[in-house]
Design an enzyme around this catalytic site. Sequence first.
Site, short mmCIF file in Angstrom:
data_model
loop_
_atom_site.label_atom_id
_atom_site.label_comp_id
_atom_site.label_asym_id
_atom_site.label_seq_id
_atom_site.Cartn_x
_atom_site.Cartn_y
_atom_site.Cartn_z
N LYS A 109 0.81 -1.22 0.00
CA LYS A 109 0.00 0.00 0.00
C LYS A 109 0.85 1.27 0.00
CE LYS A 109 -4.24 -1.99 1.78
NZ LYS A 109 -3.86 -3.35 2.24
C1 PLP Z 1 -4.61 -4.39 1.83
C2 PLP Z 1 -3.91 -5.66 1.81
C3 PLP Z 1 -4.36 -6.73 1.02
C4 PLP Z 1 -5.63 -6.63 0.22
O1 PLP Z 1 -5.51 -5.73 -0.85
P1 PLP Z 1 -6.82 -5.18 -1.59
O2 PLP Z 1 -6.32 -4.21 -2.59
O3 PLP Z 1 -7.68 -4.53 -0.55
O4 PLP Z 1 -7.49 -6.35 -2.19
C5 PLP Z 1 -3.62 -7.88 0.99
N1 PLP Z 1 -2.50 -8.03 1.73
C6 PLP Z 1 -2.04 -7.03 2.51
C7 PLP Z 1 -0.81 -7.24 3.31
C8 PLP Z 1 -2.71 -5.82 2.57
O5 PLP Z 1 -2.25 -4.84 3.33
#
Ligand code: PLP
Length: 436
Positions: A109
């Site tokens: 993210k």
């Molecule tokens: C947010 C997150 C996900 C899921 O991603 P999305 O885009 O919401 O599907 C998977 N793994 C980790 C470690 C995350 O932080």
Amino acid sequence: MCMKYYSTNRKSPEVGLKDAVIKGLAPDRGLYMPEKIPVLPLSFYDKISDFSFQETAFRVAEAFFGGDVDNDILKSTVYDTLCFDTPLVGLGERIFSLELFHGPTLAFKDVGARFMARLLAYFVKKEGLERVNVLVATSGDTGSAVANGFLGVEGIHVFVLYPKGKVSPIQECQFTTLGQNITAVEVEGTFDDCQALVKSAFLDGELNAKMNLTSANSINVARFLPQSFYYFNAYAQLVRQGIHDNIVICVPSGNFGNLTAGLFARGMGLPVKRFIAANNRNDVFYEYLKTGQYRPRASVQTLANAMDVGAPSNFTRIIDLYKDDYEKIKSLISGWRTDDDKIRQTVAECFRKTGYLLDPHGACGYDALQNLLRDGETGVFLETAHPAKFRETIEGIIGKPLEIPQKLQEFMKGRKQTVEIPADFAALKVELLKRG
Ligand SMILES: *Cc1c(COP(=O)(O)O)cnc(C)c1O
């Protein structure tokens, strides 16, 4: 040329990039979609293995945002965002881990959050806007990535809403100890409650009249679109290794922003044969693929907590992208579900066999690939976070202490500062108005 963004609900007017980023959610509660997906020329794909990650990403960013952001600003936005690499690590012959955890908060993210922070700051400055308030609901990693991406950015205040007691201690200290322009709001409830509170805030007339509100969840186009960058980087690395046919990419999914970015990359011409959506026990998408019925429901808590989503917000983007063609979606995306026992078993087995340490989310991806990869295919799963972010879980599984990266240790030194509220919109509103 400027790109227009329409709402998936098609009941509000199209807007430009600036409004899509500042508003986050369309007034009709739909998600913004770019009016078209630019296809990159074959010459780009021919040369992709010669480009750096930043060069590749800049070309992708230009295709979407080039008409709306000054070229030098867009370039520095991309280059600053990607201050880290996303290496592809082989685990056996045909399975690769795309490590997305080398950024400041050790989860994928960071890419979307850092990009969005820079783009929003650009628009705030250019338009001379009054303070903008970013609201974000987190099941763990969004909060840390967004809070750190926006930390100290002038003209922007961030409110991080998270479910009390449902994020790992390390995740929690990454967004509750920062202070400055970051307020952590501890909600007595689930992640879905947090997400619903954020949505209600955007629809509240009085709040919106009094403060500029925007979302930094993956509903925001400035967060989810840049996530396509590393799909291109995965491909470039496979080309360098001489493997570029029948690529299958497996995405551990919660709100499906990450997978949607991959689908956009494919729409831009990236040669990915198909995708796998890996779910934990929160398996509404898996069920949708099986039955054609989409039945959102309350989330349940699992070891892969960032995927604990019962009503994935980007589902409507996927439906919109393929014009609700269930057969088409099913042919392009397969689903898998991994429960907590299987997560533990997968982490332990992979570590024993290959020496590679998965995090609980990557473990869902690895498990799905192992079950669904066909002969002649090359599988890449997205390793979405560093295992040390889930220290207690991972140490419990492998039975030995983990080395905690320096970056994480720094966060753990700070003092927790939060505002506690019940899962009730009136309570949130009071706090926002007090601080906004
Ligand atoms: C947010 C997150 C996900 C899921 O991603 P999305 O885009 O919401 O599907 C998977 N793994 C980790 C470690 C995350 O932080």
